[in-house]
Scaffold this motif. Structure first.
Motif, short mmCIF file in Angstrom:
data_model
loop_
_atom_site.label_atom_id
_atom_site.label_comp_id
_atom_site.label_asym_id
_atom_site.label_seq_id
_atom_site.Cartn_x
_atom_site.Cartn_y
_atom_site.Cartn_z
N ASN A 49 0.81 -1.22 0.00
CA ASN A 49 0.00 0.00 0.00
C ASN A 49 0.85 1.27 0.00
O ASN A 49 0.29 2.37 0.12
N GLY A 50 2.16 1.14 -0.13
CA GLY A 50 3.03 2.31 -0.21
C GLY A 50 3.04 3.15 1.05
O GLY A 50 3.04 4.39 0.97
N PHE A 51 3.06 2.51 2.21
CA PHE A 51 3.02 3.23 3.49
C PHE A 51 4.19 2.80 4.36
O PHE A 51 4.56 1.62 4.41
N ALA A 52 4.80 3.77 5.07
CA ALA A 52 5.87 3.47 6.01
C ALA A 52 5.79 4.44 7.18
O ALA A 52 5.51 5.63 7.01
N LEU A 53 6.04 3.92 8.37
CA LEU A 53 6.05 4.73 9.59
C LEU A 53 7.32 4.42 10.38
O LEU A 53 7.59 3.26 10.69
N THR A 54 8.08 5.46 10.67
CA THR A 54 9.32 5.31 11.44
C THR A 54 9.23 6.16 12.70
O THR A 54 8.86 7.34 12.64
N GLN A 55 9.58 5.55 13.83
CA GLN A 55 9.63 6.27 15.10
C GLN A 55 10.96 6.00 15.76
O GLN A 55 11.45 4.87 15.75
N ALA A 56 11.57 7.06 16.32
CA ALA A 56 12.90 6.92 16.91
C ALA A 56 13.00 7.74 18.18
O ALA A 56 12.30 8.76 18.35
N TRP A 57 13.89 7.31 19.06
CA TRP A 57 14.14 7.98 20.33
C TRP A 57 15.63 7.92 20.61
O TRP A 57 16.24 6.84 20.53
N SER A 58 16.24 9.06 20.88
CA SER A 58 17.68 9.11 21.11
C SER A 58 18.00 9.39 22.57
O SER A 58 17.12 9.81 23.35
N THR A 59 19.25 9.16 22.96
CA THR A 59 19.68 9.43 24.33
C THR A 59 19.69 10.93 24.62
O THR A 59 19.77 11.32 25.79
N ALA A 60 19.61 11.77 23.60
CA ALA A 60 19.47 13.22 23.80
C ALA A 60 18.01 13.58 24.07
O ALA A 60 17.67 14.76 24.15
N ASN A 61 17.15 12.55 24.21
CA ASN A 61 15.72 12.71 24.48
C ASN A 61 15.00 13.42 23.33
O ASN A 61 14.11 14.24 23.55
N VAL A 62 15.41 13.10 22.11
CA VAL A 62 14.75 13.62 20.92
C VAL A 62 13.83 12.54 20.36
O VAL A 62 14.27 11.41 20.11
N LEU A 63 12.56 12.88 20.19
CA LEU A 63 11.58 11.96 19.63
C LEU A 63 11.35 12.33 18.17
O LEU A 63 11.05 13.48 17.85
N ARG A 64 11.48 11.36 17.27
CA ARG A 64 11.32 11.61 15.84
C ARG A 64 10.25 10.70 15.26
O ARG A 64 10.16 9.52 15.61
N ASN A 65 9.47 11.27 14.34
CA ASN A 65 8.45 10.51 13.63
C ASN A 65 8.55 10.82 12.14
O ASN A 65 8.82 11.96 11.75
N HIS A 66 8.35 9.79 11.33
CA HIS A 66 8.46 9.95 9.88
C HIS A 66 7.38 9.10 9.22
O HIS A 66 7.38 7.87 9.33
#
Length: 298
Positions: free
Chosen positions: A73-90
């Motif tokens: 379906n051409g869909f992707a979800l990425t979630q990340a968390w770093s030790t610098a306490n940065v939350l990322r979503n893509h």
């Protein structure tokens, strides 16, 4: 019957000089020690854990990332968390509105400082053209667009950023080049055409690659630092190992060795020497660097 030859999709702006950039920049783990582990669950979710120890500061930084991909379906979800306490979503959507069109929403949040960022991005690629656009909502806001067109190996590209609040073009760059299966030549005008970079890549044969890059910075404070030249090579020892070496006009010599220990396990060693300070013990820790990386993938 006549056969119409279709031009391939050209590289994106960020990959315009990818062959020479990878040859001269990748597989030299000289900044510290890196450990990367990638695994995939039965449902298709991939996990990546990255840890880096910086040699200069001694700090250890980490990153945990999970990615779910639905290729059907051409869909992707990425979630990340770093030790610098940065939350990322893509979030990525591809080929939904039109074939070759990819839509993305990229956001990051630093809860401690209440700092946030969000990008709306789109990519459109077809034979002979590759364009990207993104809107940075919290920085400016700034709208950035780039495009690369190609035909019969010849490439031309441009990038521009527009400050919406200031009502002015804040950045513009141009590039031209030629790509063939065995070699590539590129010329780029960056930093509002204040810096010029010319690069060359050549796959000599199946076992040897060579490349060079020359950069001229018209805004450098001293005339001696305005021109920088870097040359490098990569040699495959066998199917599981290769050696890379490069040196620049400042006298920094780098050596990299990568070995596939077994399927999914790869180790790399890097060494950087300041050849102007080989005979001096003073500041040797700053002048010379050693690093390693270990990659697991299952």
């Amino acid at each position: 019957m006549s056969i119409t030859k279709t031009n391939p999709v050209p590289p994106s702006w960020k990959d315009f000089a990818k062959a020479s950039s990878d040859l001269l920049g990748k597989d030299y783990p000289i900044q510290g020690t890196t450990l990367e582990v990638k695994t995939q669950a039965p449902n298709g979710v991939t996990f990546k854990v990255l840890g880096i120890r910086d040699t200069k500061s001694g700090n250890i930084n980490g990153d945990l990332e999970a990615k779910f991909t639905d290729r059907k379906n051409g869909f992707a979800l990425t979630q990340a968390w770093s030790t610098a306490n940065v939350l990322r979503n893509h979030v990525e959507l591809e080929n939904h509105i039109a074939k070759g069109l990819k839509l993305e929403l990229i956001s990051s949040l630093l809860p401690d400082k209440q700092a946030k960022n969000a990008l709306f991005a789109s990519t459109y690629k077809q034979p002979g053209v590759h364009t990207r656009q993104h809107l940075d909502l919290f920085k400016g806001p700034t709208f950035t667009a780039d495009a690369v067109v190609g035909k019969d190996g010849f490439l031309a590209g441009a990038e521009a950023a527009y400050d919406v609040k200031g009502g002015k073009v804040s950045r513009y760059n141009l590039a031209a080049g030629y790509q063939a299966p065995e070699y590539a030549i590129t010329l780029q005008g960056l930093g509002n055409l204040s810096t010029y970079s010319a690069s060359y890549y050549h796959r000599v044969n199946a076992d040897i690659e060579a490349g060079a890059r020359a950069t001229y910075d018209s805004k450098s404070a001293t005339a001696d630092n305005r021109v920088n030249l870097e040359v490098g090579t990569k040699t495959y020892l066998d199917d599981a190992a290769f050696v890379k070496a490069k040196i620049n006009s400042a006298g920094i010599f780098c050596l990299g060795y990568t070995q596939a220990l077994r399927p999914g396990v790869k180790a790399s060693l890097g060494l950087a020497l300041d050849t102007a300070k080989l005979a001096s013990a003073e500041n040797s820790a700053v002048a010379h660097k050693v690093g390693a990386s270990l990659n697991f993938e299952a």
